[in-house]
Design a protein around this motif. Structure first.
Motif, PDB file in Angstrom:
ATOM      1  N   UNK A 292       0.617  -1.308   0.126  1.00  0.00           N
ATOM      2  CA  UNK A 292       0.049   0.149   0.048  1.00  0.00           C
ATOM      3  C   UNK A 292       0.836   1.325   0.204  1.00  0.00           C
ATOM      4  N   UNK A 293       2.172   1.183   0.193  1.00  0.00           N
ATOM      5  CA  UNK A 293       2.859   2.485   0.506  1.00  0.00           C
ATOM      6  C   UNK A 293       2.571   3.531   1.364  1.00  0.00           C
ATOM      7  N   UNK A 294       1.850   3.161   2.388  1.00  0.00           N
ATOM      8  CA  UNK A 294       1.554   3.920   3.427  1.00  0.00           C
ATOM      9  C   UNK A 294       2.873   4.842   3.771  1.00  0.00           C
ATOM     10  N   UNK A 295       2.804   6.224   4.116  1.00  0.00           N
ATOM     11  CA  UNK A 295       1.527   7.051   4.153  1.00  0.00           C
ATOM     12  C   UNK A 295       1.198   7.481   2.870  1.00  0.00           C
ATOM     13  N   UNK A 296       2.057   7.235   1.924  1.00  0.00           N
ATOM     14  CA  UNK A 296       1.671   7.978   0.423  1.00  0.00           C
ATOM     15  C   UNK A 296       0.255   7.371  -0.087  1.00  0.00           C
ATOM     16  N   UNK A 297      -0.181   6.191   0.416  1.00  0.00           N
ATOM     17  CA  UNK A 297      -1.568   5.771   0.193  1.00  0.00           C
ATOM     18  C   UNK A 297      -2.674   6.858   0.476  1.00  0.00           C
ATOM     19  N   UNK A 298      -2.254   7.538   1.477  1.00  0.00           N
ATOM     20  CA  UNK A 298      -3.468   8.663   2.006  1.00  0.00           C
ATOM     21  C   UNK A 298      -3.360   9.844   1.014  1.00  0.00           C
ATOM     22  N   UNK A 299      -2.192   9.761   0.499  1.00  0.00           N
ATOM     23  CA  UNK A 299      -1.999  11.475  -0.270  1.00  0.00           C
ATOM     24  C   UNK A 299      -1.888  11.299  -1.916  1.00  0.00           C
ATOM     25  N   UNK A 300      -1.487   9.854  -2.485  1.00  0.00           N
ATOM     26  CA  UNK A 300      -1.184   9.838  -3.946  1.00  0.00           C
ATOM     27  C   UNK A 300      -2.439   9.513  -4.406  1.00  0.00           C
ATOM     28  N   UNK A 301      -2.204   9.244  -5.951  1.00  0.00           N
ATOM     29  CA  UNK A 301      -3.214   8.895  -6.669  1.00  0.00           C
ATOM     30  C   UNK A 301      -2.885   7.740  -7.799  1.00  0.00           C
ATOM     31  N   UNK A 302      -2.013   6.841  -7.015  1.00  0.00           N
ATOM     32  CA  UNK A 302      -1.610   5.859  -7.789  1.00  0.00           C
ATOM     33  C   UNK A 302      -2.981   4.733  -7.675  1.00  0.00           C
TER      34      UNK A 302
END
Length: 507
Positions: A292-302
């Protein structure tokens, strides 16, 4: 303005005050909490309890989400030793550090979670919720810095400015980082002992790169650490029948569940099969998301992608029994309809798991802090409770002595001596309480009178926290967690009297 005079003798009133304070001191000194009281249930805190920062009504929670590492999965002590040994070997074999570093061994009693490392000076330390340094926790290598003026001079006091904290320091926020911090301190000590010139940031960067090798590695599997765990999983993971029962109870009661983790599918599949003693572990979740690559999960658009086999199709729905990877919060909410405060998500990492989920997306959050159980047991011990009781008594005596001086407007020499003596005893008692948890750094959750920086983030980003997610097993699905009222200093006297029922004595 008070008239301050130091008298060699003292007035009748001064004599009475000094004798009264001495008597209170001696009475408490000779009558500590006895063993029977210390072992009683009075004041006992169970490590199986759930602790509340913010009101949480479970009747309004429709979706329960979980991280994997140190949330669903509880690791044995073997993992920290393996991480340390692996990082140590990478430092020598890949980054060409001195070969004698391979003789190092992990000390599990040195570092704790929540410490800060200063890139520029190689200092490891604990700071409190106000970003003030706990001075007797500052270490360079494995040695404490005894000259506290060196620390104070750098920051012009004990406070670390926000810009310095952001650009020159990093926090050890998860349990994986403890062996990393220990190895970093061991290498700094080795370089100092051998008079080797070095910059602490280079050492920190190299260990960070070694950790990346250890945790990432081969696509689809994870790093060498994951491979090691999978080869002998019973040496690293603890089975959890309570976990299965809890997840099954949630689903029987009509709750939706999901797994959201940064780990890979092969690693999760192996671990969950072992934890639950079944290969049908995916039946416990409506949605499973890996990588999931948190915390990028919460911010990204992947976008999301199916994880089970090579594919290039767009994911426009979640199918139960399938596993997905990557993704982002916006698409997650769109595909599931799960958003806001009907979601309760559990994780162990304050920043990767909880902060953005709570602040940016309105999820309720629960922190799983495994060190909590051990710290609670220490606080329940009679020796600790005696020392804490004595500290509070000393502080009360000091307040009385200083208040009398202020009220009367002059100082008594013998009273000055008592205050100096009790201040020293207070310092010694606080050090003893610190060392009950960890000799070098003390409690994960507290400096002296203040919560630690780490504890403050738990309080800010987690509605509830506990030592193990299965602590919730006996809690009904309509339970409401009500936090204790937080007293501001100017409120505490009256509101404590009201809480205790003693206010009636004054009415």
């Amino acid at each position: 303005m008070f008239r301050i005079i130091i008298k060699r003798g003292y007035s009748t009133e001064g004599c009475r005050i000094v004798e009264s304070l001495r008597r209170q001191y001696q009475q408490k000194k000779t009558q500590p909490l006895n063993s029977k009281e210390g072992h009683s249930r009075l004041g006992y805190t169970s490590p199986h309890e759930i602790f509340i920062n913010n009101e949480l009504n479970l009747n309004k929670i429709k979706v329960y989400g979980f991280d994997y590492d140190y949330t669903l999965a509880s690791y044995t002590d073997n993992l920290s030793f393996t991480i340390y040994d692996s990082l140590r070997d990478i430092m020598v074999d890949v980054f060409r550090y001195p070969k004698h570093i391979k003789d190092f061994s992990f000390d599990p009693n040195f570092a704790i979670r929540g410490l800060h490392y200063d890139f520029d000076h190689g200092w490891l330390m604990k700071i409190d919720n106000m970003a003030n340094i706990q001075l007797n926790t500052v270490h360079v290598g494995r040695e404490p810095i005894h000259d506290i003026n060196a620390v104070i001079d750098l920051h012009k006091g004990r406070h670390i400015p926000p810009d310095y904290l952001k650009t020159n320091m990093f926090q050890l926020s998860d349990l994986f980082s403890i062996p990393q911090a220990t190895l970093l301190s061991d290498i700094v000590q080795y370089f100092r002992d051998h008079n080797m010139s070095f910059h602490p940031r280079y050492l920190s960067d190299d260990i960070h790169h070694a950790a990346t090798i250890l945790h990432t590695g081969t696509y689809g599997i994870g790093g060498t650490l994951h491979e090691t765990i999978m080869k002998d999983i019973s040496a690293y993971l603890k089975r959890s029948p309570h976990l299965v029962r809890y997840l099954e109870t949630l689903r029987k009661n009509g709750q939706s569940t999901f797994l959201l983790t940064n780990s890979t599918l092969p690693f999760i599949a192996k671990g969950m099969s072992y934890l639950t003693s079944t290969n049908d572990w995916m039946d416990l979740f409506d949605v499973v998301i890996v990588n999931a690559r948190k915390p990028e999960f919460y911010r990204s658009y992947r976008p999301f992608r199916r994880a089970s086999e090579p594919n290039w199709d767009k994911v426009d729905q979640f199918i139960k029994g399938e596993v997905y990877q990557g993704g982002n919060m916006k698409d997650f909410a769109k595909l599931t309809g799960w958003s806001g405060q009907k979601v309760l998500y559990f994780g162990d990492h304050v920043f990767s798991d909880l902060a953005d989920a709570s602040i940016q997306h309105g999820w309720h959050t629960g922190a799983i802090i495994h060190e909590l159980a051990k710290e609670i047991e220490i606080r329940n011990e009679p020796a600790y409770r005696n020392a804490l009781s004595w500290l509070l008594h000393l502080e009360n005596l000091l307040n009385q002595a200083q208040s009398w001086q202020k009220k009367e407007g002059y100082r008594v020499q013998e009273l000055d001596g008592l205050i100096a003596e009790w201040r020293k005893e207070r310092r010694d008692t606080r050090i003893r309480l610190k060392r009950a948890f960890n000799h070098s750094f003390g409690s994960v959750f507290r400096t002296y009178q203040n919560p630690s920086f780490f504890a403050n983030k738990i309080r800010k980003f987690a509605d509830i926290y506990m030592a193990n997610v299965t602590n919730l097993e006996s809690i009904s699905q309509d339970y409401v967690f009500y936090p204790n009222r937080t007293y501001l200093p100017h409120e505490q006297l009256v509101e404590t009297l009201i809480d205790s029922g003693k206010i009636s004595e004054y009415l």
